[in-house]
Design a protein around this motif. Structure first.
Motif, mmCIF file in Angstrom:
data_model
loop_
_atom_site.group_PDB
_atom_site.id
_atom_site.type_symbol
_atom_site.label_atom_id
_atom_site.label_comp_id
_atom_site.label_asym_id
_atom_site.label_seq_id
_atom_site.Cartn_x
_atom_site.Cartn_y
_atom_site.Cartn_z
ATOM 1 N N GLU A 1 -20.117 72.835 -19.406
ATOM 2 C CA GLU A 1 -19.614 74.199 -19.297
ATOM 3 C C GLU A 1 -19.291 74.771 -20.678
ATOM 4 O O GLU A 1 -19.569 75.942 -20.966
ATOM 5 C CB GLU A 1 -18.366 74.237 -18.411
ATOM 6 N N GLU A 2 -18.756 73.923 -21.572
ATOM 7 C CA GLU A 2 -18.442 74.362 -22.933
ATOM 8 C C GLU A 2 -19.723 74.726 -23.684
ATOM 9 O O GLU A 2 -19.783 75.740 -24.384
ATOM 10 C CB GLU A 2 -17.687 73.258 -23.675
ATOM 11 N N ARG A 3 -20.756 73.911 -23.523
ATOM 12 C CA ARG A 3 -22.029 74.183 -24.195
ATOM 13 C C ARG A 3 -22.665 75.461 -23.657
ATOM 14 O O ARG A 3 -23.168 76.289 -24.423
ATOM 15 C CB ARG A 3 -22.989 73.004 -24.022
ATOM 16 N N VAL A 4 -22.650 75.629 -22.349
ATOM 17 C CA VAL A 4 -23.240 76.818 -21.749
ATOM 18 C C VAL A 4 -22.523 78.078 -22.226
ATOM 19 O O VAL A 4 -23.156 79.098 -22.527
ATOM 20 C CB VAL A 4 -23.203 76.717 -20.210
ATOM 21 N N ALA A 5 -21.183 78.005 -22.322
ATOM 22 C CA ALA A 5 -20.419 79.164 -22.793
ATOM 23 C C ALA A 5 -20.766 79.485 -24.245
ATOM 24 O O ALA A 5 -20.909 80.657 -24.625
ATOM 25 C CB ALA A 5 -18.926 78.888 -22.651
ATOM 26 N N GLU B 1 -23.627 78.771 -25.809
ATOM 27 C CA GLU B 1 -24.979 79.320 -25.846
ATOM 28 C C GLU B 1 -25.002 80.763 -25.353
ATOM 29 O O GLU B 1 -25.744 81.596 -25.884
ATOM 30 C CB GLU B 1 -25.916 78.449 -25.006
ATOM 31 N N ARG B 2 -24.176 81.047 -24.349
ATOM 32 C CA ARG B 2 -24.097 82.421 -23.836
ATOM 33 C C ARG B 2 -23.614 83.368 -24.938
ATOM 34 O O ARG B 2 -24.146 84.479 -25.119
ATOM 35 C CB ARG B 2 -23.152 82.462 -22.634
ATOM 36 N N GLY B 3 -22.630 82.919 -25.707
ATOM 37 C CA GLY B 3 -22.116 83.740 -26.802
ATOM 38 C C GLY B 3 -23.137 83.939 -27.905
ATOM 39 O O GLY B 3 -23.259 85.041 -28.465
ATOM 40 N N GLN B 4 -23.902 82.885 -28.221
ATOM 41 C CA GLN B 4 -24.915 82.997 -29.276
ATOM 42 C C GLN B 4 -26.056 83.904 -28.842
ATOM 43 O O GLN B 4 -26.605 84.656 -29.650
ATOM 44 C CB GLN B 4 -25.439 81.602 -29.645
ATOM 45 N N ARG B 5 -26.427 83.842 -27.571
ATOM 46 C CA ARG B 5 -27.463 84.760 -27.067
ATOM 47 C C ARG B 5 -26.998 86.218 -27.203
ATOM 48 O O ARG B 5 -27.786 87.109 -27.525
ATOM 49 C CB ARG B 5 -27.776 84.451 -25.605
ATOM 50 N N ALA B 6 -25.713 86.443 -26.936
ATOM 51 C CA ALA B 6 -25.177 87.802 -27.052
ATOM 52 C C ALA B 6 -25.255 88.294 -28.497
ATOM 53 O O ALA B 6 -25.612 89.456 -28.750
ATOM 54 C CB ALA B 6 -23.737 87.839 -26.547
ATOM 55 N N LEU B 7 -24.935 87.425 -29.458
ATOM 56 C CA LEU B 7 -25.013 87.802 -30.867
ATOM 57 C C LEU B 7 -26.444 88.132 -31.270
ATOM 58 O O LEU B 7 -26.697 89.115 -31.970
ATOM 59 C CB LEU B 7 -24.480 86.659 -31.745
ATOM 60 N N LEU B 8 -27.386 87.322 -30.824
ATOM 61 C CA LEU B 8 -28.788 87.579 -31.145
ATOM 62 C C LEU B 8 -29.275 88.874 -30.500
ATOM 63 O O LEU B 8 -30.079 89.604 -31.081
ATOM 64 C CB LEU B 8 -29.663 86.406 -30.686
ATOM 65 N N GLY B 9 -28.774 89.156 -29.313
ATOM 66 C CA GLY B 9 -29.169 90.373 -28.625
ATOM 67 C C GLY B 9 -28.718 91.634 -29.339
ATOM 68 O O GLY B 9 -29.340 92.698 -29.204
#
Length: 322
Positions: free
Chosen positions: A274-278, A280-288
């Motif tokens: 769950e920590e890793r998924v969270a 990765e979700r944040g990094q995807r948002a930054l890239l977006g």
């Protein structure tokens, strides 16, 4: 699709692998692609399970549909010898300079000239045509230096400004920049869904844009598959989990049994996931937020071999990158 595809990325993100897969993807359906290496690591030869690349274009793979991938390891010293012969007709005198160490001295003391030679050789391949006026290669893919150096490496006009304001070197730099800052070129950045690579990618894109260099796509490499469709449940009771484990044959549900012993490690793994998924979700948002197309490539758990390259190339084509 730009004919000159430059691939950069933070060290450890797999930029050479992605560059090789991109070259394969672009060569599909009868196209000819040249894959260029400029850092002298012979990483391309290793990926294609070939001998060390000479200073010459060599076919290393055949793509689906009959396309061909050629590879070239550009050596700055040999490129300078080509340059001296092309502009000054030095011939054997240039080779004598190499024996005396003058070539190595020139490319070391003037790194801007070195970058002109490396990028110039690649741009020559982009512009080269055969006797019938057709391009020798449909695409040229460069496995470029890491993100932290890519803008300076490509911005060769500024690099040589203090070294030569007129003459062949200046003219060569100008010709290179006309290619690098044209629609013919696209600079792609490879990253992982981790904080440092993503931040370096965002910073690198800003630097490229400030230098008016054409940024292409963000290629997220080694993406791990999702284990669960949604978030990890937080209301799981230990006794229920032990019974579920027992129900699939992992020991009895009695106290102290195997099923109960597995509960804590399983809950710990769930928390880590769950920590890793969270993250990765944040990094995807930054890239977006950068405003560029973002494509993701799966993590090949069995490692990268020739079959893996073809698999990644197929994935790139399915995503419309090639």
């Amino acid at each position: 699709m730009s004919r000159f595809q430059v691939v950069s990325g933070k060290g450890g993100t797999g930029k050479t692998t992605v560059a090789a897969a991109l070259a394969l993807a672009l060569a599909t359906e009868g196209k000819r692609t040249l894959l260029v290496e400029v850092e002298g690591r012979q990483g391309i030869a290793q990926l294609f399970e070939a001998e060390a690349l000479p200073y010459g274009e060599r076919k290393v793979a055949v793509a689906p549909g009959g396309g061909e991938v050629y590879a070239l390891a550009i050596d700055a010293e040999l490129a300078l010898l080509d340059y001296l012969q092309m502009f000054y007709r030095l011939g054997s005198a240039g080779r004598a300079l190499k024996k005396l160490g003058a070539i190595d001295f020139a490319t070391t003391i003037a790194p801007g000239v070195r970058d002109v030679l490396l990028t110039g050789k690649a741009c020559e391949a982009v512009r080269r045509k055969d006797k019938k006026g057709r391009y020798a290669y449909d695409y040229v893919v460069m496995d470029a230096p890491p993100t932290g150096r890519i803008t300076r490496f490509l911005n060769v006009n500024d690099e040589v400004a203090g070294l030569a304001k007129i003459g062949p070197i200046h003219n060569q730099a100008q010709a290179v920049m006309r290619v690098l800052k044209s629609p013919e070129t696209a600079v792609h950045l490879v990253t992982l869904l981790e904080e440092m690579p993503v931040q370096e990618t965002v910073d690198g894109i800003g630097e490229l844009r400030d230098a008016n260099l054409p940024v292409g796509r963000i290629l997220v490499n080694m993406v791990r598959p999702a284990v669960l469709e949604g978030p990890v449940p937080t209301d799981v009771r230990r006794t229920d989990l032990a019974k579920a484990l027992s129900g699939v044959g992992l020991g009895g549900a009695r106290k102290g049994g195997l099923a109960e012993q597995l509960v804590d490690p399983l809950l710990a793994q769930a928390a880590e996931y769950e920590e890793r998924v969270a993250l990765e979700r944040g990094q995807r948002a930054l890239l977006g937020e950068v405003g560029l197309p973002v494509q993701e490539l799966e993590l090949l758990t069995e490692g990268i071999d020739l079959a893996g390259l073809y698999r990644l190339a197929t994935d790139l084509r399915k995503q419309g990158v090639a």
